[in-house]
Design an enzyme around this catalytic site. Structure first.
Site, PDB file in Angstrom:
ATOM      1  N   GLU A  93      68.465  48.408   5.541  1.00 26.07           N
ATOM      2  CA  GLU A  93      67.292  49.204   5.215  1.00 26.07           C
ATOM      3  C   GLU A  93      66.242  49.099   6.310  1.00 26.07           C
ATOM      4  O   GLU A  93      66.099  48.069   6.953  1.00 26.07           O
ATOM      5  CB  GLU A  93      66.664  48.692   3.906  1.00 26.07           C
ATOM      6  CG  GLU A  93      67.535  48.958   2.698  1.00 26.07           C
ATOM      7  CD  GLU A  93      66.974  48.337   1.419  1.00 26.07           C
ATOM      8  OE1 GLU A  93      67.713  48.300   0.424  1.00 26.07           O
ATOM      9  OE2 GLU A  93      65.814  47.887   1.421  1.00 26.07           O
ATOM     10  N   CYS A 106      59.510  49.002   9.836  1.00 27.12           N
ATOM     11  CA  CYS A 106      60.041  47.668   9.591  1.00 27.12           C
ATOM     12  C   CYS A 106      61.557  47.758   9.707  1.00 27.12           C
ATOM     13  O   CYS A 106      62.184  48.530   8.978  1.00 27.12           O
ATOM     14  CB  CYS A 106      59.597  47.279   8.186  1.00 27.12           C
ATOM     15  SG  CYS A 106      60.441  45.882   7.497  1.00 27.12           S
ATOM     16  N   CYS A 113      71.575  37.951   4.932  1.00 21.78           N
ATOM     17  CA  CYS A 113      70.930  36.862   5.675  1.00 21.78           C
ATOM     18  C   CYS A 113      71.516  35.535   5.216  1.00 21.78           C
ATOM     19  O   CYS A 113      71.803  35.339   4.040  1.00 21.78           O
ATOM     20  CB  CYS A 113      69.420  36.856   5.444  1.00 21.78           C
ATOM     21  SG  CYS A 113      68.573  35.518   6.329  1.00 21.78           S
ATOM     22  N   CYS A 117      66.351  31.824   1.478  1.00 24.26           N
ATOM     23  CA  CYS A 117      65.021  31.520   0.929  1.00 24.26           C
ATOM     24  C   CYS A 117      65.016  31.974  -0.532  1.00 24.26           C
ATOM     25  O   CYS A 117      65.510  33.069  -0.844  1.00 24.26           O
ATOM     26  CB  CYS A 117      63.929  32.238   1.721  1.00 24.26           C
ATOM     27  SG  CYS A 117      63.990  31.855   3.485  1.00 24.26           S
ATOM     28  N   CYS A 120      63.803  35.563  -1.842  1.00 22.47           N
ATOM     29  CA  CYS A 120      64.160  36.738  -1.028  1.00 22.47           C
ATOM     30  C   CYS A 120      65.456  37.401  -1.483  1.00 22.47           C
ATOM     31  O   CYS A 120      66.500  36.750  -1.587  1.00 22.47           O
ATOM     32  CB  CYS A 120      64.276  36.315   0.427  1.00 22.47           C
ATOM     33  SG  CYS A 120      64.872  37.632   1.498  1.00 22.47           S
ATOM     34  N   CYS A 331      63.077  46.530   2.733  1.00 24.61           N
ATOM     35  CA  CYS A 331      64.159  45.915   3.423  1.00 24.61           C
ATOM     36  C   CYS A 331      64.730  44.804   2.580  1.00 24.61           C
ATOM     37  O   CYS A 331      64.510  43.642   2.861  1.00 24.61           O
ATOM     38  CB  CYS A 331      63.666  45.403   4.750  1.00 24.61           C
ATOM     39  SG  CYS A 331      62.630  46.566   5.585  1.00 24.61           S
TER      40      CYS A 331
HETATM   41  N1  SAH Z   1      63.985  36.584   8.171  1.00 21.67           N
HETATM   42  C1  SAH Z   1      62.703  36.893   8.689  1.00 21.67           C
HETATM   43  C2  SAH Z   1      62.382  38.358   8.681  1.00 21.67           C
HETATM   44  C3  SAH Z   1      62.754  39.139   7.446  1.00 21.67           C
HETATM   45  S1  SAH Z   1      61.890  38.751   5.976  1.00 21.67           S
HETATM   46  C4  SAH Z   1      61.633  36.112   7.964  1.00 21.67           C
HETATM   47  O1  SAH Z   1      61.926  35.556   6.922  1.00 21.67           O
HETATM   48  O2  SAH Z   1      60.525  36.035   8.497  1.00 21.67           O
HETATM   49  C5  SAH Z   1      60.319  39.498   6.278  1.00 21.67           C
HETATM   50  C6  SAH Z   1      59.212  38.939   5.438  1.00 21.67           C
HETATM   51  O3  SAH Z   1      59.379  39.276   4.043  1.00 21.67           O
HETATM   52  C7  SAH Z   1      59.142  37.417   5.509  1.00 21.67           C
HETATM   53  O4  SAH Z   1      57.829  36.978   5.691  1.00 21.67           O
HETATM   54  C8  SAH Z   1      59.668  37.059   4.161  1.00 21.67           C
HETATM   55  O5  SAH Z   1      59.295  35.791   3.800  1.00 21.67           O
HETATM   56  C9  SAH Z   1      59.094  38.140   3.290  1.00 21.67           C
HETATM   57  N2  SAH Z   1      59.688  38.169   1.948  1.00 21.67           N
HETATM   58  C10 SAH Z   1      60.939  37.883   1.601  1.00 21.67           C
HETATM   59  N3  SAH Z   1      61.104  37.977   0.253  1.00 21.67           N
HETATM   60  C11 SAH Z   1      59.907  38.345  -0.258  1.00 21.67           C
HETATM   61  C12 SAH Z   1      59.419  38.603  -1.565  1.00 21.67           C
HETATM   62  N4  SAH Z   1      60.203  38.506  -2.640  1.00 21.67           N
HETATM   63  N5  SAH Z   1      58.124  38.934  -1.716  1.00 21.67           N
HETATM   64  C13 SAH Z   1      57.317  39.032  -0.616  1.00 21.67           C
HETATM   65  N6  SAH Z   1      57.721  38.820   0.640  1.00 21.67           N
HETATM   66  C14 SAH Z   1      58.996  38.462   0.827  1.00 21.67           C
HETATM   67 FE1  SF4 Z   2      66.509  35.467   5.379  1.00 24.81          FE
HETATM   68 FE2  SF4 Z   2      64.958  36.438   3.463  1.00 24.81          FE
HETATM   69 FE3  SF4 Z   2      64.602  33.928   4.317  1.00 24.81          FE
HETATM   70 FE4  SF4 Z   2      63.905  35.989   5.921  1.00 24.81          FE
HETATM   71  S1  SF4 Z   2      62.985  35.465   3.937  1.00 24.81           S
HETATM   72  S2  SF4 Z   2      65.099  34.145   6.477  1.00 24.81           S
HETATM   73  S3  SF4 Z   2      65.501  37.481   5.349  1.00 24.81           S
HETATM   74  S4  SF4 Z   2      66.428  34.722   3.276  1.00 24.81           S
END
Ligand code: SAH
Ligand code: SF4
Length: 354
Positions: A93, A106, A113, A117, A120, A331
């Protein structure tokens, strides 16, 4: 040979040699190169300033790959989510976020991934595959090809995937995005968001261009961070911050606010300490509930209080609103914040709440 998967300067050399080997006039090379990125064509047959035989030869020697089956969803707030389907399970996305007259795209660097986390949605998919450099840059190229959109002002690596886990392709994609022979987007308008893979962060830092870095910090101590971000076990926050300290680059901390997990007064004090030490800006983001069963976003009033605590300590902090919630844009999860363009006063951005 895929001319979209090499640096534009290298593509220029390849095209020069190809034109010379065919006995064509040298100026033909200068007509061909801009069709990759600067004034892209969907296919060589659209490059109507070239004679038919040259177009056919380009089509057979250097076919231009594109994602198949693009779909779009438009949110009530103007956010647009694109789904691009690359081959071999490479569906990703991208999210286009209008901010006044500027548009921020974006983009994704991986399908899925590996880092898991807990908040996410992309993390829950697990790792599917790395995107190639051309597939990363194609998310922008497709937009440029579409008259309805054109070139975005800013690009942020905040879509699916961890860009530094796919450093080799992201490294080349950054060149393609930034090079005037490529997409020509200024380095200050390109942000790499990362959870902090230290050895790769050093390589990003070593690049001479002023790319912006967003660190997904999300919890200010090792203990708290480990509970929501498994990467903390391998690259502890202290080592990431130490790497960033040596960075001659502008850094933003991203901090997703999760109720009773990372939103206490003590968290605010610790976070402020890290931000002041690095001169980092802090983006506070509402947790997107779609990404995180069992976790709840911090209530708005609490989040405002948290932001004020940071500002009272001298931190430049911005509390953002979710965008595109109705289309699950972002995304894999959402996309909210973005935009680290400090030359623009925050009140010009839709979605920013002071
Ligand atoms: N992997 C990289 C980039 C992709 S995620 C990273 O983690 O930085 C991009 C952003 O979206 C990151 O700051 C991530 O923590 C945030 N993100 C992921 N899941 C989320 C959620 N459920 N609510 C808000 N932000 C989220
Ligand atoms: Fe991967 Fe999501 Fe963590 Fe970014 S926030 S590193 S996309 S698991």
């Amino acid at each position: 040979m895929n001319l979209l998967d090499v640096a534009p300067a290298e593509a220029a050399r390849i095209i020069d040699d190809w034109v010379a080997a065919r006995g064509e006039a040298a100026y033909r090379a200068r007509q061909i190169l801009p069709r990759l990125w600067q004034r892209p064509v969907a296919a060589w047959s659209d490059a109507t300033d070239l004679p038919q035989n040259l177009r056919s030869a380009l089509e057979s020697d250097f076919p231009l790959p594109r994602p198949g089956g693009r779909t779009e969803q438009v949110s009530a707030d103007g956010t647009v989510k694109f789904l691009f389907e690359f081959r071999d399970r490479g569906a990703v996305e991208s999210v286009l976020i209008p901010e006044g007259r500027r548009r921020t795209l974006c983009i994704s660097s991986q399908a899925g991934c590996a880092y898991g986390c807990v908040f996410c949605a992309t993390g829950r998919m697990g790792f599917i595959r790395h995107l190639a450099a051309w597939e990363i840059a194609a998310q922008v190229r497709e937009l440029v090809l579409d008259e309805a959109y054109g070139r975005p002002a800013n690009v942020v690596f905040m879509g699916m995937g961890e860009p530094l886990h796919n450093w080799e392709a992201v490294d080349l994609a950054l060149t393609i995005l930034n090079d005037p022979l490529g997409l020509g987007i200024g380095a200050r308008h390109i942000t790499v968001s990362t959870i902090g893979i230290v050895p790769k962060l050093e390589l990003l830092a070593a690049r001479p261009e002023q790319f912006r870095v967003a660190l997904s910090l999300h919890a200010p101590t090792t203990e708290a961070r480990r509970a929501i971000m498994p990467v903390e076990g391998k690259y502890p926050l202290a080592s990431v911050l130490e790497t960033l300290r040596r960075f001659p680059k502008r850094v933003t901390f991203e901090y997703v606010m999760i109720r009773d997990v990372n939103d206490s007064e003590r968290d605010a004090r610790e976070l402020a300490r890290h931000a002041l030490a690095l001169g980092a800006l802090v983006n506070l983001l509402p947790l997107h509930p779609g990404g995180a069963p069992g976790l709840e976003p911090t209530a708005r009033a609490e989040a405002r209080r948290f932001a004020k605590l940071l500002r009272d300590q001298g931190v430049n902090a911005t509390l953002r609103r979710s965008r595109g919630l109705d289309i699950s844009a972002a995304c894999g999860q959402l996309r909210t914040e973005v935009d680290q363009q400090r030359d623009v006063p925050p009140e010009e951005h839709a979605g920013v709440e002071q």
